[in-house]
Scaffold this active site. Structure first.
Site, mmCIF file in Angstrom:
data_model
loop_
_atom_site.group_PDB
_atom_site.id
_atom_site.type_symbol
_atom_site.label_atom_id
_atom_site.label_comp_id
_atom_site.label_asym_id
_atom_site.label_seq_id
_atom_site.Cartn_x
_atom_site.Cartn_y
_atom_site.Cartn_z
ATOM 1 N N ASP A 309 1.097 -0.884 -1.064
ATOM 2 C CA ASP A 309 0.265 -2.071 -1.263
ATOM 3 C C ASP A 309 -1.132 -1.872 -0.674
ATOM 4 O O ASP A 309 -1.308 -1.214 0.348
ATOM 5 C CB ASP A 309 0.948 -3.267 -0.576
ATOM 6 C CG ASP A 309 0.165 -4.545 -0.721
ATOM 7 O OD1 ASP A 309 0.009 -5.022 -1.861
ATOM 8 O OD2 ASP A 309 -0.300 -5.077 0.308
ATOM 9 N N GLU A 362 -1.349 0.837 -5.281
ATOM 10 C CA GLU A 362 -2.120 -0.309 -5.761
ATOM 11 C C GLU A 362 -3.549 -0.100 -5.260
ATOM 12 O O GLU A 362 -3.884 -0.452 -4.135
ATOM 13 C CB GLU A 362 -1.554 -1.635 -5.236
ATOM 14 C CG GLU A 362 -2.251 -2.835 -5.845
ATOM 15 C CD GLU A 362 -2.385 -4.022 -4.918
ATOM 16 O OE1 GLU A 362 -2.764 -5.098 -5.401
ATOM 17 O OE2 GLU A 362 -2.150 -3.886 -3.708
#
Length: 628
Positions: A309, A362
């Protein structure tokens, strides 16, 4: 049972940041000393004046079990006889200022259910895995030439029990796996199931990097879910958050009274947007903590990869900061050199130790070589989320069809950079929260046009180069914006229109997985070629997908106007047929299309030696293939 003492080899590796089984050393582990059973506790707190273990076994008394300090590395340890599995514990830390603070175990492998925060001693029995065949095949996984279609799931809100509570990991195994098999996805991605105190963070503010959240059951219950997925041919990706951590006083923040895991200076140590703290990647023990966590999930839970993330926030020292609110690196730049080395190390170690697993970034900027090997200057990820494609495509489809001709570049620009990385196309949870509305509600027009546009969006994604990811609920046209507090609107499936969207996604997954042209060269320029990208007045695009000896023609009409006798160039002559049509009545469409074979004549068109006339459905996409 493990040895009750720590050895210098373990401590030296940890100090160097290279102990890849640190989860077997730090934390709480059942062990024996002189034939007596108990628990060995170990914690890193180099700046503490003293540390003791407190728990329900000593009435939480800080004076009962003082720990021994291994001075050279700042690790404290103690063997406590008689402590049993299930015992609750924390560390009582006296800081250099003389304050007594209570901290939970950074390496704890189980925790109480929130809002309680104590760690729990667990017995690490050998789980009876049944996924040996899956793991053997995974080690040879040719992911660059295989279909990857991921179903992103928030376990607490996918579906609720009849009583209104969350489903457990084992109940998810019973209900989620058959659903994923039916809809045809290759993988499940679990939003973070690492332990976290706040439901509203969805797991992205992690406090237990070595523990599955107790919300849905025990660690072995999660192993059961993953094991059953593997036995049914489904991969499991875990969302993992090494970019920041919350300020909760019981957890990592100022762990020993100092900025231990984070930076002292808020210009490097604090995320302004999220009110969270940033890891100090320059500290060996912090890097070991994080890489050890990644390896822990790959090793002891058999997960098939990690979606990392907020990578962009790790790479840039000035990420979302004002000019005066960041400190340049030693060369005067805005690159976080320590985070870059951490990410390279993370990817190299994980992929070398667990071949066939996938590391996904990401990363929302144009940072170069995210998915290229670290040996040639890349970050070493396998896949990168294509945020540009997602933003451009949704922005385009949110336009009224009348005006889409003026935004045609939103459809075409992505192919300029589509093969600079190994991209994954995400329609994730981030696009259906915080006032952004659901996917279907983003679409303009009446109900019919909204459903048709959503079917077109999914069809476009599945025929576009790259791996795929779809957040739960999108596959049947969830109309409410997603909330972690309630289950998906499964009641919508009583309506034919929503049944049709679900049927379309099933067929798209089947088409994608059965057509080599759609996946064999999904990360290579040789797998894609424009037929025509210039028909902005009619908002039509056409392209060729190739894989092996197979070629497929895709034509998409982004207006609600059917187009008859639309001529396209094709690579070979002879008979062609329509393999897929998003406007089929089976999906709730108007059934405009090409039900009969089409004859490609030797009339060159659009730079192709042959051409044929087709009917384009309104707000629809068709896939054509030559008769074999």
């Amino acid at each position: 049972m493990q040895s009750s003492t720590l050895n210098n080899f373990d401590l030296d590796l940890f100090s160097a940041g290279r102990h890849w089984h640190i989860y077997n050393v730090m934390g709480a582990h059942l062990s024996t000393r002189n034939g007596t059973g108990g628990v060995r506790f170990a914690v890193w707190a180099p700046n503490a004046r003293s540390v003791s273990v407190v728990g329900d076994f000593n009435h939480w008394d800080p004076s009962s079990h003082a720990m021994e300090n291994h001075d050279k590395c700042g690790v404290w340890s103690l063997f406590v006889p008689g402590v049993k599995p299930g015992a609750l514990y924390k560390y009582a830390i006296t800081t250099q200022d003389g304050d007594l603070i209570s901290k939970t175990d950074p390496y704890g492998q189980a925790f109480e259910l929130r809002p309680a925060t104590a760690a729990r001693v667990i017995e690490r029995k050998a789980y009876a895995w049944g996924d040996g065949n899956w793991l053997r095949e995974r080690s040879q996984f040719d992911w660059q030439h295989s279909p990857i279609a991921i179903y992103e799931v928030h376990p607490g809100s996918w579906r609720h029990h009849g009583s209104g509570r969350w489903l457990t990991y084992r109940e998810l195994a019973e209900q989620l796996i058959p659903y994923v098999l039916e809809t045809g996805f290759t993988h499940i991605e679990l939003m973070p199931v690492t332990e976290h105190p706040l439901d509203e963070s969805w797991g992205y503010q992690t406090t237990g990097y070595y523990a599955p959240t107790s919300r849905y059951g025990s660690p072995d219950d999660l192993r059961y879910l993953i094991d059953q997925c593997h036995q049914q041919g489904i991969g499991v990706i875990l969302d993992w958050v090494p970019g920041h951590f919350p300020e909760d006083s019981h957890a990592l923040a100022r762990f020993d009274g100092t900025a231990l895991y984070e930076h002292e200076d808020p210009r490097r140590g604090r995320h302004r947007d999220w009110n969270t703290l940033i890891y100090n990647y320059g500290r060996h023990e912090v890097r070991n903590f994080l890489i050890g966590s990644a390896l822990f999930w790959l090793d002891t839970f058999h997960v098939d990869g990690l979606r990392v993330d907020a990578v962009a926030s790790m790479l840039y020292l000035d990420y979302s900061r004002n000019e005066e609110d960041w400190i340049p690196n030693e060369f005067g730049g805005n690159e976080n050199l320590e985070a870059i080395e951490f990410l390279k190390d993370l990817n190299d170690v994980c992929q070398s130790r667990f071949p066939g697993t996938l590391m996904m970034a990401e990363e929302s900027t144009s940072w170069p070589q995210v998915t290229r090997p670290s040996a040639i200057g890349g970050l070493g990820f396998n896949l990168k989320w294509n945020m540009g494609w997602m933003h451009d495509t949704l922005n385009y489809l949110q336009q009224d069809p009348v005006f889409r001709q003026y935004h045609h570049d939103k459809l075409t620009f992505g192919l300029v950079y589509a093969f600079t990385e190994n991209f994954l196309l995400p329609l994730s949870h981030d696009e259906v929260v915080h006032g952004k509305s659901s996917l279907i509600q983003k679409m303009p027009g009446d109900d019919w046009q909204q459903r048709a546009s959503l079917r077109l969006l999914f069809s476009y994604m599945y025929t576009y180069p790259g791996a795929k990811l779809l957040f739960m609920g999108g596959e049947f046209g969830q109309r409410q914006e997603w909330s972690e507090k309630r289950e998906l609107d499964w009641s919508l499936l009583q309506y034919e229109g929503h049944q049709g969207i679900q049927a379309l996604v099933k067929d798209l997954n089947h088409l994608y997985r059965s057509e080599p042209a759609l996946y064999k060269q999904g990360f290579s320029r040789t797998g894609f070629d424009w037929i025509d990208c210039h028909d902005s007045p009619q908002s039509v695009i056409s392209y060729l997908r190739s894989g092996g000896d197979q070629q497929r023609v895709i034509v998409a009409n982004f207006t609600p106007i059917p187009r008859h006798h639309y001529r396209i160039g094709v690579p070979v002559g002879g008979q062609w047929r329509e393999l897929f049509n998003s406007d089929s009545t089976y999906y709730g469409g108007s059934n405009v299309g090409n039900p009969y074979d089409l004859e490609a004549i030797g009339h060159s068109w659009m730079g192709r030696p042959h051409s044929l006339e087709v009917t384009l459905p309104p707000l629809g996409l068709i896939v054509l293939g030559p008769e074999s």
